[in-house]
Scaffold this motif. Sequence first.
Motif, PDB file in Angstrom:
ATOM      1  N   GLY A  55     135.391  69.406 108.006  1.00 41.75           N
ATOM      2  CA  GLY A  55     134.754  70.436 108.798  1.00 41.75           C
ATOM      3  C   GLY A  55     133.265  70.488 108.505  1.00 41.75           C
ATOM      4  O   GLY A  55     132.789  69.931 107.519  1.00 41.75           O
ATOM      5  N   THR A  56     132.537  71.180 109.385  1.00 41.96           N
ATOM      6  CA  THR A  56     131.110  71.400 109.167  1.00 41.96           C
ATOM      7  C   THR A  56     130.759  72.818 109.584  1.00 41.96           C
ATOM      8  O   THR A  56     131.492  73.462 110.338  1.00 41.96           O
ATOM      9  N   TYR A  57     129.642  73.271 109.084  1.00 45.11           N
ATOM     10  CA  TYR A  57     129.060  74.494 109.601  1.00 45.11           C
ATOM     11  C   TYR A  57     128.542  74.190 111.008  1.00 45.11           C
ATOM     12  O   TYR A  57     128.184  73.057 111.320  1.00 45.11           O
ATOM     13  N   TRP A  88     127.134  61.408 102.898  1.00 43.59           N
ATOM     14  CA  TRP A  88     127.004  61.795 104.297  1.00 43.59           C
ATOM     15  C   TRP A  88     125.547  61.919 104.693  1.00 43.59           C
ATOM     16  O   TRP A  88     124.665  61.991 103.836  1.00 43.59           O
ATOM     17  N   VAL A  89     125.325  61.905 106.006  1.00 46.74           N
ATOM     18  CA  VAL A  89     123.989  62.074 106.572  1.00 46.74           C
ATOM     19  C   VAL A  89     124.047  63.243 107.543  1.00 46.74           C
ATOM     20  O   VAL A  89     124.924  63.302 108.405  1.00 46.74           O
ATOM     21  N   GLU A  90     123.134  64.182 107.384  1.00 47.34           N
ATOM     22  CA  GLU A  90     123.054  65.286 108.339  1.00 47.34           C
ATOM     23  C   GLU A  90     122.534  64.727 109.665  1.00 47.34           C
ATOM     24  O   GLU A  90     121.459  64.114 109.708  1.00 47.34           O
ATOM     25  N   LEU A  91     123.288  64.926 110.723  1.00 48.54           N
ATOM     26  CA  LEU A  91     122.965  64.339 112.012  1.00 48.54           C
ATOM     27  C   LEU A  91     121.609  64.802 112.541  1.00 48.54           C
ATOM     28  O   LEU A  91     120.860  64.023 113.124  1.00 48.54           O
ATOM     29  N   LEU A  92     121.274  66.082 112.327  1.00 50.28           N
ATOM     30  CA  LEU A  92     120.046  66.632 112.908  1.00 50.28           C
ATOM     31  C   LEU A  92     118.804  66.384 112.069  1.00 50.28           C
ATOM     32  O   LEU A  92     117.701  66.266 112.605  1.00 50.28           O
ATOM     33  N   THR A  93     118.954  66.317 110.736  1.00 47.33           N
ATOM     34  CA  THR A  93     117.785  66.129 109.871  1.00 47.33           C
ATOM     35  C   THR A  93     117.611  64.688 109.419  1.00 47.33           C
ATOM     36  O   THR A  93     116.550  64.338 108.886  1.00 47.33           O
ATOM     37  N   GLY A 112     127.807  71.606 104.925  1.00 43.87           N
ATOM     38  CA  GLY A 112     126.890  72.608 105.443  1.00 43.87           C
ATOM     39  C   GLY A 112     125.444  72.182 105.264  1.00 43.87           C
ATOM     40  O   GLY A 112     125.160  71.095 104.762  1.00 43.87           O
ATOM     41  N   PRO A 113     124.515  73.061 105.638  1.00 44.57           N
ATOM     42  CA  PRO A 113     123.095  72.705 105.605  1.00 44.57           C
ATOM     43  C   PRO A 113     122.587  72.382 104.205  1.00 44.57           C
ATOM     44  O   PRO A 113     123.072  72.907 103.210  1.00 44.57           O
ATOM     45  N   PRO A 147     123.036  76.077 116.665  1.00 45.39           N
ATOM     46  CA  PRO A 147     122.391  77.294 116.167  1.00 45.39           C
ATOM     47  C   PRO A 147     121.462  76.964 115.001  1.00 45.39           C
ATOM     48  O   PRO A 147     121.617  75.938 114.333  1.00 45.39           O
ATOM     49  N   ALA A 148     120.515  77.839 114.771  1.00 43.33           N
ATOM     50  CA  ALA A 148     119.588  77.659 113.652  1.00 43.33           C
ATOM     51  C   ALA A 148     120.308  77.909 112.327  1.00 43.33           C
ATOM     52  O   ALA A 148     121.305  78.626 112.265  1.00 43.33           O
ATOM     53  N   VAL A 149     119.795  77.305 111.274  1.00 45.45           N
ATOM     54  CA  VAL A 149     120.320  77.523 109.921  1.00 45.45           C
ATOM     55  C   VAL A 149     119.809  78.864 109.424  1.00 45.45           C
ATOM     56  O   VAL A 149     118.615  79.141 109.478  1.00 45.45           O
ATOM     57  N   HIS A 150     120.739  79.718 108.948  1.00 46.89           N
ATOM     58  CA  HIS A 150     120.366  81.015 108.392  1.00 46.89           C
ATOM     59  C   HIS A 150     120.928  81.146 106.984  1.00 46.89           C
ATOM     60  O   HIS A 150     122.094  80.859 106.751  1.00 46.89           O
TER      61      HIS A 150
END
Length: 193
Positions: free
Chosen positions: A28-30, A89-94, A124-125, A181-184
């Motif tokens: 799973g992911t955030y 893992w690699v964060e897809l967006l960053t 998660g982020p 969504p943005a990271v909070h």
Amino acid sequence: MRALPLLLVLLSACRASGEPEGMALSFGTYASSPVIITDFRLNGEPAQHVPLLENSEVDQISPRVGGAIYSIAYPPGDSPDSLQISASWVELLTHRAFSAELAVPVEKLQTLAPDQVRMMPVFGPNGLMLVTSDPQPSTTDTPKTDLARICGTRMPSADRDFSDATDTMGGLSEALGFDYPAVHDPECPMPEG
């Protein structure tokens, strides 16, 4: 034909008493942090084909449900009491790469059948990885069971922009085009580099 019973006895002798025989594994992911899992091992053995795109919203839904559920053989380890987990893992967006290693007590994994357990690593982020083993989902009030959490180690040499791999990985084109969504209030600090 006589060798088959002996082989079965030898194989069963490799498994320590008390270790499960199978596992229901999902990821799973955030919502704000889809990932490409580039390596995943249980007790040192590869546990899933990689690279694997994971894009879910386990931090926003209840019960927590990730992507596909994989039914795998539980890999015997050095200790029947502890499951060693390693992931990259690699964060897809960053495009930032991380890795982590941790152990969880086997007795804390939810049991699905007499010899099968359930586990879902969640990403998660900023390199967050937690290992969950929630009870079988039945209602929106299903308890959440987090067994371990860690802020992964930054691996700049493995950073990658996967936008050039849309033809080789199912769902990647759609995942790259989604409005996330943005990271909070991330649990892990913003990594350097």
